[in-house]
Design a protein around this motif. Structure first.
Motif, PDB file in Angstrom:
ATOM      1  N   UNK A   1     -30.206  15.045  30.976  1.00  0.00           N
ATOM      2  CA  UNK A   1     -29.955  13.964  31.927  1.00  0.00           C
ATOM      3  C   UNK A   1     -28.462  13.816  32.217  1.00  0.00           C
ATOM      4  N   UNK A   2     -28.110  13.794  33.510  1.00  0.00           N
ATOM      5  CA  UNK A   2     -26.724  13.623  33.927  1.00  0.00           C
ATOM      6  C   UNK A   2     -25.953  14.912  34.094  1.00  0.00           C
ATOM      7  N   UNK A   3     -26.473  16.028  33.588  1.00  0.00           N
ATOM      8  CA  UNK A   3     -25.801  17.314  33.747  1.00  0.00           C
ATOM      9  C   UNK A   3     -26.168  17.934  35.098  1.00  0.00           C
ATOM     10  N   UNK A   4     -25.483  18.997  35.445  1.00  0.00           N
ATOM     11  CA  UNK A   4     -25.748  19.683  36.712  1.00  0.00           C
ATOM     12  C   UNK A   4     -25.573  21.173  36.527  1.00  0.00           C
TER      13      UNK A   4
ATOM     14  N   UNK B   1     -12.499  13.673  46.828  1.00  0.00           N
ATOM     15  CA  UNK B   1     -11.726  14.765  46.219  1.00  0.00           C
ATOM     16  C   UNK B   1     -11.776  14.761  44.692  1.00  0.00           C
ATOM     17  N   UNK B   2     -11.957  13.610  44.070  1.00  0.00           N
ATOM     18  CA  UNK B   2     -12.068  13.570  42.608  1.00  0.00           C
ATOM     19  C   UNK B   2     -13.345  14.267  42.145  1.00  0.00           C
ATOM     20  N   UNK B   3     -14.407  14.142  42.925  1.00  0.00           N
ATOM     21  CA  UNK B   3     -15.660  14.833  42.629  1.00  0.00           C
ATOM     22  C   UNK B   3     -15.439  16.342  42.680  1.00  0.00           C
ATOM     23  N   UNK B   4     -14.750  16.790  43.709  1.00  0.00           N
ATOM     24  CA  UNK B   4     -14.464  18.223  43.839  1.00  0.00           C
ATOM     25  C   UNK B   4     -13.653  18.708  42.644  1.00  0.00           C
ATOM     26  N   UNK B   5     -12.663  17.961  42.249  1.00  0.00           N
ATOM     27  CA  UNK B   5     -11.814  18.341  41.120  1.00  0.00           C
ATOM     28  C   UNK B   5     -12.638  18.457  39.837  1.00  0.00           C
ATOM     29  N   UNK B   6     -13.515  17.496  39.609  1.00  0.00           N
ATOM     30  CA  UNK B   6     -14.365  17.495  38.417  1.00  0.00           C
ATOM     31  C   UNK B   6     -15.310  18.697  38.424  1.00  0.00           C
TER      32      UNK B   6
ATOM     33  N   UNK C   1     -15.315  21.922  35.738  1.00  0.00           N
ATOM     34  CA  UNK C   1     -16.511  22.301  34.998  1.00  0.00           C
ATOM     35  C   UNK C   1     -16.890  23.753  35.294  1.00  0.00           C
ATOM     36  N   UNK C   2     -16.783  24.163  36.545  1.00  0.00           N
ATOM     37  CA  UNK C   2     -17.111  25.543  36.917  1.00  0.00           C
ATOM     38  C   UNK C   2     -16.181  26.529  36.219  1.00  0.00           C
TER      39      UNK C   2
END
Length: 84
Positions: free
Chosen positions: A25-28, A68-73, A77-78
């Protein structure tokens, strides 16, 4: 790209014999293909019932343009996942 709302999946080798990670849960997963425009580099196997949300490339690009913070996160992770 997929977000796990409920359930558990395993990131496994192509033949399914080796488990690299377990996501819950919560991961992607699937972000590397969207960011780098590459075919997927892992196989995902559900270990129980899963409720997932998906984000296609067009929606992903719109989201990162506004957040942009979402993109950075996601990029961070990638990068970590590609090192494994």
């Amino acid at each position: 790209m997929f977000f796990i709302n409920k359930g558990t999946v395993e990131v496994v080798s192509e033949d399914g014999t080796k488990v690299y990670a377990t996501l819950k849960n919560g991961d992607f997963f699937g972000e590397i293909a969207l960011l780098l425009m590459q075919p997927r580099n892992a196989t995902i196997r559900a270990t129980d019932y899963c409720d997932l949300y998906s984000l296609n490339k067009e929606s992903f690009d719109a989201a990162i343009a506004h957040y942009p913070d979402f993109e950075k996160q996601i990029k961070q992770m990638a990068e970590e996942r590609m090192k494994r």
